[in-house]
Design a protein around this motif. Structure first.
Motif, PDB file in Angstrom:
ATOM      1  N   ILE A   1       0.832  -1.204   0.000  1.00  0.00           N
ATOM      2  CA  ILE A   1       0.000   0.000   0.000  1.00  0.00           C
ATOM      3  C   ILE A   1       0.865   1.251   0.000  1.00  0.00           C
ATOM      4  O   ILE A   1       0.565   2.234  -0.694  1.00  0.00           O
ATOM      5  N   ALA A   2       1.946   1.233   0.764  1.00  0.00           N
ATOM      6  CA  ALA A   2       2.853   2.385   0.780  1.00  0.00           C
ATOM      7  C   ALA A   2       3.399   2.661  -0.616  1.00  0.00           C
ATOM      8  O   ALA A   2       3.418   3.806  -1.085  1.00  0.00           O
ATOM      9  N   GLY A   3       3.833   1.621  -1.303  1.00  0.00           N
ATOM     10  CA  GLY A   3       4.348   1.795  -2.657  1.00  0.00           C
ATOM     11  C   GLY A   3       3.273   2.270  -3.615  1.00  0.00           C
ATOM     12  O   GLY A   3       3.500   3.170  -4.438  1.00  0.00           O
TER      13      GLY A   3
ATOM     14  N   GLY B   1      -1.430   7.031  11.560  1.00  0.00           N
ATOM     15  CA  GLY B   1      -2.328   7.776  10.690  1.00  0.00           C
ATOM     16  C   GLY B   1      -1.783   8.009   9.301  1.00  0.00           C
ATOM     17  O   GLY B   1      -1.910   9.098   8.737  1.00  0.00           O
ATOM     18  N   ARG B   2      -1.206   6.978   8.697  1.00  0.00           N
ATOM     19  CA  ARG B   2      -0.545   7.142   7.404  1.00  0.00           C
ATOM     20  C   ARG B   2      -1.500   7.184   6.216  1.00  0.00           C
ATOM     21  O   ARG B   2      -1.125   7.640   5.136  1.00  0.00           O
ATOM     22  N   TYR B   3      -2.738   6.703   6.403  1.00  0.00           N
ATOM     23  CA  TYR B   3      -3.677   6.631   5.293  1.00  0.00           C
ATOM     24  C   TYR B   3      -5.060   7.086   5.744  1.00  0.00           C
ATOM     25  O   TYR B   3      -5.378   7.085   6.933  1.00  0.00           O
TER      26      TYR B   3
ATOM     27  N   THR C   1      -7.512  -2.815  -4.092  1.00  0.00           N
ATOM     28  CA  THR C   1      -7.729  -4.202  -3.664  1.00  0.00           C
ATOM     29  C   THR C   1      -7.435  -5.172  -4.804  1.00  0.00           C
ATOM     30  O   THR C   1      -6.784  -6.206  -4.607  1.00  0.00           O
ATOM     31  N   ASN C   2      -7.895  -4.853  -5.997  1.00  0.00           N
ATOM     32  CA  ASN C   2      -7.649  -5.714  -7.151  1.00  0.00           C
ATOM     33  C   ASN C   2      -6.159  -5.818  -7.454  1.00  0.00           C
ATOM     34  O   ASN C   2      -5.650  -6.904  -7.784  1.00  0.00           O
ATOM     35  N   ALA C   3      -5.441  -4.693  -7.329  1.00  0.00           N
ATOM     36  CA  ALA C   3      -3.998  -4.702  -7.573  1.00  0.00           C
ATOM     37  C   ALA C   3      -3.283  -5.558  -6.527  1.00  0.00           C
ATOM     38  O   ALA C   3      -2.358  -6.312  -6.852  1.00  0.00           O
ATOM     39  N   ALA C   4      -3.710  -5.451  -5.280  1.00  0.00           N
ATOM     40  CA  ALA C   4      -3.104  -6.259  -4.219  1.00  0.00           C
ATOM     41  C   ALA C   4      -3.383  -7.738  -4.430  1.00  0.00           C
ATOM     42  O   ALA C   4      -2.513  -8.595  -4.200  1.00  0.00           O
ATOM     43  N   THR C   5      -4.591  -8.051  -4.894  1.00  0.00           N
ATOM     44  CA  THR C   5      -4.953  -9.448  -5.144  1.00  0.00           C
ATOM     45  C   THR C   5      -4.160 -10.036  -6.299  1.00  0.00           C
ATOM     46  O   THR C   5      -3.805 -11.226  -6.291  1.00  0.00           O
TER      47      THR C   5
END
Length: 207
Positions: free
Chosen positions: A39-41, A91-93, A66-70
């Motif tokens: 997610i950070a990237g 609190g980064r996101y 979510t699709n990209a992570a999957t």
């Protein structure tokens, strides 16, 4: 690891910090770390590389994320992302209206739209070797879109100690800078974001 308390929501660790209940298991430490790095990237550094469309102010569709992570890991679900964001004490996101964005830490070109800081001073911690350069050139972003300032001296010391056992801390006249038209935004209670801070606004240096 991330767990979820029915009463207090998602948290990290073995037990809810508010009621000491174990809660429902969501992610183990390894998957928490993998998803966090992904997610950070995706939101701070290379969304296009992952096929993500990002709005000018940093927002990305949470469904697309979510699709990209999957595609990369197979196992992530949308609730994993929500749990990671909710349990993040830094609190980064933030998530709003089906979209997600990083609050700070961008290396890509974004134009964040947070409110202007209303405090009087801001603080910035550096290694002592950088003091003379900053007094000459001002505080400029280094590998990031924005300069990250601290709202308190204590937080600036904490941040500065990541890079030095004895950091030097600049006290900045944030109120005067904003009056003169500089953009200093509130990312969260600890972090402020600025395009740059000219040296003229540095008031003191704490060694």
């Amino acid at each position: 690891m991330i767990r979820r308390c029915e009463e207090h929501g998602c948290f990290r660790g073995e037990a809810c910090p508010d009621c000491d209940q174990e809660g429902q298991f969501i992610l183990d430490e390894e998957r928490e770390d993998r998803l966090g790095r992904f997610i950070a990237g995706a939101l701070r550094h290379f969304p296009a590389k992952l096929g993500l469309s990002m709005f000018e102010d940093g927002w990305v569709s949470i469904n697309a994320l979510t699709n990209a992570a999957t595609r990369k890991y197979k196992w992530p679900k949308k609730y994993h992302i929500y749990a990671l964001v909710e349990s993040d004490v830094k609190g980064r996101y933030e998530i709003s209206g089906g979209k997600i964005r990083a609050v700070y830490g961008h290396s890509i070109d974004v134009n964040l739209d947070y409110p202007l800081y209303e405090g009087e001073f801001a603080y910035y911690g550096v290694v002592p070797e950088e003091v003379d350069i900053i007094l000459e050139e001002g505080i400029l972003p280094v590998k990031q879109r924005y300069v990250h300032l601290s709202t308190t001296l204590e937080k600036a010391i904490e941040v500065g100690m990541i890079h030095s056992e004895n950091p030097s801390i600049f006290k900045i006249d944030a109120a005067a800078a904003i009056d003169d038209g500089l953009n200093i935004m509130v990312a969260n209670e600890d972090i402020l974001l600025a395009d740059e801070i000219p040296a003229d606004y540095i008031l003191e240096i704490y060694e």
